[in-house]
Scaffold this active site. Structure first.
Site, PDB file in Angstrom:
ATOM      1  N   GLU A  97     -12.070 -20.443 -29.188  1.00 18.53           N
ATOM      2  CA  GLU A  97     -12.069 -21.905 -29.345  1.00 18.53           C
ATOM      3  C   GLU A  97     -13.069 -22.522 -28.378  1.00 18.53           C
ATOM      4  OE1 GLU A  97     -11.819 -24.436 -30.945  1.00 18.53           O
ATOM      5  OE2 GLU A  97      -9.835 -25.363 -30.848  1.00 18.53           O
ATOM      6  N   ASP A  98     -13.629 -23.666 -28.750  1.00 21.44           N
ATOM      7  CA  ASP A  98     -14.576 -24.335 -27.866  1.00 21.44           C
ATOM      8  C   ASP A  98     -13.874 -25.107 -26.756  1.00 21.44           C
ATOM      9  OD1 ASP A  98     -13.483 -26.146 -29.655  1.00 21.44           O
ATOM     10  OD2 ASP A  98     -15.389 -26.928 -30.386  1.00 21.44           O
ATOM     11  N   ASP A 101      -7.797 -29.724 -25.896  1.00 22.94           N
ATOM     12  CA  ASP A 101      -7.476 -31.031 -25.310  1.00 22.94           C
ATOM     13  C   ASP A 101      -5.973 -31.279 -25.439  1.00 22.94           C
ATOM     14  OD1 ASP A 101      -7.463 -33.620 -24.382  1.00 22.94           O
ATOM     15  OD2 ASP A 101      -8.627 -34.463 -26.011  1.00 22.94           O
ATOM     16  N   PHE A 149     -15.369 -36.949 -22.449  1.00 24.77           N
ATOM     17  CA  PHE A 149     -15.700 -36.535 -23.808  1.00 24.77           C
ATOM     18  C   PHE A 149     -17.004 -35.755 -23.769  1.00 24.77           C
ATOM     19  CE2 PHE A 149     -17.181 -36.612 -28.113  1.00 24.77           C
ATOM     20  CZ  PHE A 149     -16.037 -36.208 -28.771  1.00 24.77           C
ATOM     21  N   ARG A 162     -24.857 -31.345 -31.269  1.00 27.80           N
ATOM     22  CA  ARG A 162     -24.353 -29.963 -31.259  1.00 27.80           C
ATOM     23  C   ARG A 162     -25.366 -28.985 -30.682  1.00 27.80           C
ATOM     24  NH1 ARG A 162     -19.465 -29.468 -33.944  1.00 27.80           N
ATOM     25  NH2 ARG A 162     -19.183 -30.682 -35.851  1.00 27.80           N
TER      26      ARG A 162
HETATM   27  P1  5GP Z   1      -7.066 -30.778 -29.532  1.00 25.02           P
HETATM   28  O1  5GP Z   1      -6.423 -30.509 -30.867  1.00 25.02           O
HETATM   29  O2  5GP Z   1      -6.744 -29.722 -28.498  1.00 25.02           O
HETATM   30  O3  5GP Z   1      -6.773 -32.169 -29.045  1.00 25.02           O
HETATM   31  O4  5GP Z   1      -8.629 -30.795 -29.740  1.00 25.02           O
HETATM   32  C1  5GP Z   1      -9.276 -29.664 -30.132  1.00 25.02           C
HETATM   33  C2  5GP Z   1     -10.524 -29.950 -30.932  1.00 25.02           C
HETATM   34  O5  5GP Z   1     -10.952 -31.294 -30.802  1.00 25.02           O
HETATM   35  C3  5GP Z   1     -11.644 -29.095 -30.422  1.00 25.02           C
HETATM   36  O6  5GP Z   1     -11.741 -27.915 -31.165  1.00 25.02           O
HETATM   37  C4  5GP Z   1     -12.848 -29.995 -30.627  1.00 25.02           C
HETATM   38  O7  5GP Z   1     -13.364 -29.792 -31.914  1.00 25.02           O
HETATM   39  C5  5GP Z   1     -12.310 -31.381 -30.522  1.00 25.02           C
HETATM   40  N1  5GP Z   1     -12.491 -31.918 -29.162  1.00 25.02           N
HETATM   41  C6  5GP Z   1     -11.573 -32.044 -28.165  1.00 25.02           C
HETATM   42  N2  5GP Z   1     -12.108 -32.561 -27.059  1.00 25.02           N
HETATM   43  C7  5GP Z   1     -13.422 -32.770 -27.345  1.00 25.02           C
HETATM   44  C8  5GP Z   1     -14.524 -33.281 -26.565  1.00 25.02           C
HETATM   45  O8  5GP Z   1     -14.449 -33.638 -25.390  1.00 25.02           O
HETATM   46  N3  5GP Z   1     -15.722 -33.352 -27.220  1.00 25.02           N
HETATM   47  C9  5GP Z   1     -15.883 -32.956 -28.525  1.00 25.02           C
HETATM   48  N4  5GP Z   1     -17.097 -33.071 -29.039  1.00 25.02           N
HETATM   49  N5  5GP Z   1     -14.864 -32.463 -29.259  1.00 25.02           N
HETATM   50  C10 5GP Z   1     -13.655 -32.372 -28.677  1.00 25.02           C
END
Ligand code: 5GP
Length: 171
Positions: A97-98, A101, A149, A162
């Protein structure tokens, strides 16, 4: 939109290489083959650099395409656009995973992947945000960051930024 550098290219490359070594160390006495699952689109560069740094493992590839964000905030709903096309049953699965959050995206994916009964299941994320208590057990973490962010190295704002070779944040 002003982008500031948070993690430069050199630091990124170095940490990804270290992570690959940590991960190889974990699998060393367990298996010679793993099945890496890339979560698109954001993980594309991390996934690629990570597996290219694994010199001692055979790595099978699978891809999952999900989206949950619009602009810079989570919609809370996860859309699965495509799913793994090969079995992970009885395999050593590494989910790549990247960024984590709220953890909602990962929780959702993990719940479904575990139904295939992989032999072993590990998660690596390039970035863990420390804002939320996301409740997902992360096995390998590249960087921990606060409430920013992030963009670049695969991460976008509405499909932009990207291909920045570093991780930046939106001011
Ligand atoms: P979560 O479901 O944990 O809130 O968020 C996961 C997904 O939201 C990540 O795979 C990513 O695609 C997107 N995401 C969360 N935080 C960021 C951020 O700071 N920047 C970007 N570009 N995408 C985010």
């Amino acid at each position: 939109m002003m982008i500031k550098v948070l993690i430069d290219e050199e630091t990124l490359k170095k940490r990804v290489k270290e992570l690959a070594q940590e991960i190889e160390e974990y699998y060393k006495d367990k298996t010679d083959t793993i099945h890496a699952v890339c979560i698109l689109k954001g993980s594309i560069h991390f996934f690629s650099d990570l597996v290219l740094n694994m010199r001692n493992l055979n790595v099978k590839y699978s891809f999952i395409h999900v989206s949950s964000y619009q602009g810079t905030s989570s919609t809370g709903r996860i859309r699965v656009k495509s799913w793994i096309d090969e079995s992970i049953h009885d395999e050593y699965v590494l989910l790549v995973e990247d960024i984590v959050d709220t953890g909602l995206t990962l929780q959702h994916i993990v719940r479904y992947l575990k139904k295939y009964n992989p032999r072993d299941f590990k998660i690596v994320t390039l970035i863990e945000k420390t804002v939320h208590d996301h409740g997902v057990p992360l096995d390998f973490v590249g960087f921990r960051v606060g409430d920013k962010f992030l963009v670049g190295y695969g991460l976008d704002v509405d499909e932009k930024f990207r291909n920045l070779p570093y991780i930046g944040y939106v001011e």
